[in-house]
Design a protein around this motif. Sequence first.
Motif, PDB file in Angstrom:
ATOM      1  N   ASP A 288      29.812  40.935  28.995  1.00 29.58           N
ATOM      2  CA  ASP A 288      29.462  39.917  28.007  1.00 29.58           C
ATOM      3  C   ASP A 288      28.253  39.077  28.389  1.00 29.58           C
ATOM      4  N   GLY A 289      27.624  39.403  29.539  1.00 32.38           N
ATOM      5  CA  GLY A 289      26.410  38.692  29.921  1.00 32.38           C
ATOM      6  C   GLY A 289      26.589  37.608  30.959  1.00 32.38           C
ATOM      7  N   ARG A 290      27.811  37.429  31.488  1.00 29.32           N
ATOM      8  CA  ARG A 290      28.007  36.397  32.521  1.00 29.32           C
ATOM      9  C   ARG A 290      27.523  36.848  33.894  1.00 29.32           C
ATOM     10  N   ASN A 291      27.321  38.143  34.081  1.00 27.18           N
ATOM     11  CA  ASN A 291      26.843  38.694  35.362  1.00 27.18           C
ATOM     12  C   ASN A 291      27.792  38.380  36.522  1.00 27.18           C
ATOM     13  N   LEU A 292      29.073  38.596  36.298  1.00 31.28           N
ATOM     14  CA  LEU A 292      30.060  38.363  37.356  1.00 31.28           C
ATOM     15  C   LEU A 292      30.159  39.596  38.253  1.00 31.28           C
ATOM     16  N   SER A 293      29.976  39.409  39.551  1.00 29.32           N
ATOM     17  CA  SER A 293      30.006  40.549  40.471  1.00 29.32           C
ATOM     18  C   SER A 293      31.402  41.130  40.619  1.00 29.32           C
ATOM     19  N   GLY A 294      32.429  40.345  40.278  1.00 30.17           N
ATOM     20  CA  GLY A 294      33.797  40.823  40.431  1.00 30.17           C
ATOM     21  C   GLY A 294      34.238  41.794  39.349  1.00 30.17           C
ATOM     22  N   TYR A 295      33.484  41.881  38.263  1.00 27.61           N
ATOM     23  CA  TYR A 295      33.819  42.799  37.179  1.00 27.61           C
ATOM     24  C   TYR A 295      32.895  44.006  37.252  1.00 27.61           C
ATOM     25  N   TYR A 296      33.471  45.202  37.318  1.00 24.09           N
ATOM     26  CA  TYR A 296      32.682  46.429  37.426  1.00 24.09           C
ATOM     27  C   TYR A 296      31.683  46.542  36.277  1.00 24.09           C
ATOM     28  N   SER A 297      32.123  46.266  35.064  1.00 30.51           N
ATOM     29  CA  SER A 297      31.257  46.438  33.893  1.00 30.51           C
ATOM     30  C   SER A 297      30.030  45.549  33.954  1.00 30.51           C
ATOM     31  N   GLN A 298      30.193  44.366  34.550  1.00 24.55           N
ATOM     32  CA  GLN A 298      29.059  43.441  34.650  1.00 24.55           C
ATOM     33  C   GLN A 298      28.228  43.727  35.900  1.00 24.55           C
ATOM     34  N   ARG A 299      28.901  44.101  36.985  1.00 18.32           N
ATOM     35  CA  ARG A 299      28.179  44.438  38.218  1.00 18.32           C
ATOM     36  C   ARG A 299      27.301  45.666  38.012  1.00 18.32           C
ATOM     37  N   GLU A 300      27.821  46.649  37.273  1.00 18.58           N
ATOM     38  CA  GLU A 300      27.084  47.888  37.021  1.00 18.58           C
ATOM     39  C   GLU A 300      26.275  47.834  35.728  1.00 18.58           C
ATOM     40  N   ASN A 301      26.312  46.698  35.051  1.00 19.97           N
ATOM     41  CA  ASN A 301      25.548  46.478  33.815  1.00 19.97           C
ATOM     42  C   ASN A 301      25.836  47.551  32.769  1.00 19.97           C
ATOM     43  N   ILE A 302      27.130  47.791  32.528  1.00 19.46           N
ATOM     44  CA  ILE A 302      27.535  48.728  31.478  1.00 19.46           C
ATOM     45  C   ILE A 302      27.021  48.201  30.137  1.00 19.46           C
ATOM     46  N   ASP A 303      26.421  49.077  29.351  1.00 22.26           N
ATOM     47  CA  ASP A 303      25.816  48.652  28.086  1.00 22.26           C
ATOM     48  C   ASP A 303      26.862  48.688  26.970  1.00 22.26           C
TER      49      ASP A 303
ATOM     50  N   VAL B 159      40.471  31.277  40.799  1.00 18.56           N
ATOM     51  CA  VAL B 159      39.402  32.258  40.624  1.00 18.56           C
ATOM     52  C   VAL B 159      38.419  31.785  39.560  1.00 18.56           C
ATOM     53  N   LYS B 160      37.153  31.586  39.943  1.00 13.21           N
ATOM     54  CA  LYS B 160      36.124  31.122  39.019  1.00 13.21           C
ATOM     55  C   LYS B 160      35.503  32.306  38.280  1.00 13.21           C
ATOM     56  N   LEU B 161      35.275  32.115  36.974  1.00 14.28           N
ATOM     57  CA  LEU B 161      34.866  33.221  36.118  1.00 14.28           C
ATOM     58  C   LEU B 161      33.632  32.900  35.289  1.00 14.28           C
ATOM     59  N   GLY B 162      32.732  32.100  35.834  1.00 13.95           N
ATOM     60  CA  GLY B 162      31.520  31.767  35.096  1.00 13.95           C
ATOM     61  C   GLY B 162      31.677  30.484  34.295  1.00 13.95           C
ATOM     62  N   ARG B 163      30.587  30.046  33.681  1.00 16.87           N
ATOM     63  CA  ARG B 163      30.573  28.756  33.006  1.00 16.87           C
ATOM     64  C   ARG B 163      30.298  28.915  31.508  1.00 16.87           C
ATOM     65  N   VAL B 164      30.883  27.988  30.742  1.00 12.42           N
ATOM     66  CA  VAL B 164      30.654  27.933  29.303  1.00 12.42           C
ATOM     67  C   VAL B 164      30.129  26.545  28.938  1.00 12.42           C
ATOM     68  N   VAL B 165      29.457  26.471  27.787  1.00  8.29           N
ATOM     69  CA  VAL B 165      29.061  25.174  27.256  1.00  8.29           C
ATOM     70  C   VAL B 165      30.241  24.612  26.465  1.00  8.29           C
ATOM     71  N   SER B 166      30.138  23.389  26.026  1.00  9.89           N
ATOM     72  CA  SER B 166      31.220  22.766  25.266  1.00  9.89           C
ATOM     73  C   SER B 166      31.339  23.407  23.883  1.00  9.89           C
ATOM     74  N   ILE B 167      32.485  23.207  23.257  1.00 10.87           N
ATOM     75  CA  ILE B 167      32.634  23.701  21.890  1.00 10.87           C
ATOM     76  C   ILE B 167      31.693  22.947  20.958  1.00 10.87           C
ATOM     77  N   GLU B 168      31.408  21.700  21.264  1.00 13.16           N
ATOM     78  CA  GLU B 168      30.469  20.934  20.438  1.00 13.16           C
ATOM     79  C   GLU B 168      29.082  21.567  20.469  1.00 13.16           C
ATOM     80  N   LYS B 169      28.621  21.957  21.660  1.00 16.59           N
ATOM     81  CA  LYS B 169      27.316  22.610  21.771  1.00 16.59           C
ATOM     82  C   LYS B 169      27.329  23.976  21.084  1.00 16.59           C
ATOM     83  N   THR B 170      28.438  24.695  21.229  1.00 14.17           N
ATOM     84  CA  THR B 170      28.535  26.013  20.620  1.00 14.17           C
ATOM     85  C   THR B 170      28.431  25.927  19.106  1.00 14.17           C
ATOM     86  N   VAL B 171      29.225  25.042  18.522  1.00 11.39           N
ATOM     87  CA  VAL B 171      29.194  24.879  17.063  1.00 11.39           C
ATOM     88  C   VAL B 171      27.824  24.369  16.620  1.00 11.39           C
TER      89      VAL B 171
END
Length: 319
Positions: free
Chosen positions: A107-122, A217-229
């Motif tokens: 999903d674009g978080r670039n987490l090394s712990g997830y194979y799909s993100q570590r290997e940049n699965i499209d 276990v930390k899994l990346g950062r998100v912005v607030s729902i206010e910023k998202t909306v």
Amino acid sequence: MKRSKYILLSAVLFLLLLVSFAHRKPALYPGDIRGSIVVEGRERTFILHLPANFSREKSFPLVIALHGGGGNGYDMERLTKGGLNRLADEEGFIAVYPDAVRKHWNDGRNLSGYYSQRENIDDVAFISALIDYLVENYNANAGRVYVAGMSNGGLMAYRLACEVPEKLRAIAVVGVPMSEMLYEECSSTVPLPIMIILGTDDPLVPWNGGELHFGPVKLGRVVSIEKTVGYWAVRNGCTVMHGREYLPDADPEDGTRVWVERYSNCTDEAEVVLYGIEGGGHTWPGGYQYLPERIIGKTSRDIDANKIIWRFFEDHGYP
């Protein structure tokens, strides 16, 4: 140091135990088809549910339902308690539940712990190819393609809306705001209707932004729902914000209340809708409580996410 490692290991083992228990004896829903396509040399799999009135002579809307992290297409079906399939039969649309590589979307978080993100699965290429495949082989309506995602699947829906918005008619995201990386890097200006459903008491996802986490276990950062909306309201050119409206407390015993905020008068009628679940957790409203409340929080029974998502999609049936 040893204690922190022990806590981390215990949390991971506990999660694996719960997931293992949850995956015993999986069964397909009636009418489901297991399918696969090859994308970039890799076989990618999915579960396809065709409506009861399916015919290749007729064009059908397509709803792509993306599972959360650690799950698969079957888990997404179960999370909805079969609700999307029943709606597909009643309303006449195709539902498809794709599987991520090793149970996590890139999903674009670039987490090394997830194979799909570590290997940049499209995964953008996968979903794009899946749309093309279903349009060609099952007469899915290319002008009525919708994506609904939960958690990791919701973050993937945001990414699709940034990278291939021209292939989508609307999206719905449950359980997560935009990641910080995507919020900063999403360059698309194509208006796209969006519905977001988020619990205020989600123990994994902070309402006001910050670190996603499962226990320690930390899994990346998100912005607030206010910023998202706010991002979507600006991108979609919305000029009218309607005040918060509380919905009836249909189940006073579930510990939640639901309100809705709408942004309208948007470019190409690409409205932005937020359902806030007061007291809600990392859950699919009206869906399956896939882990104990102490871990993921409360599931609201005041609304049925399947129905309100489909109604939103149906309201944005054509460009």
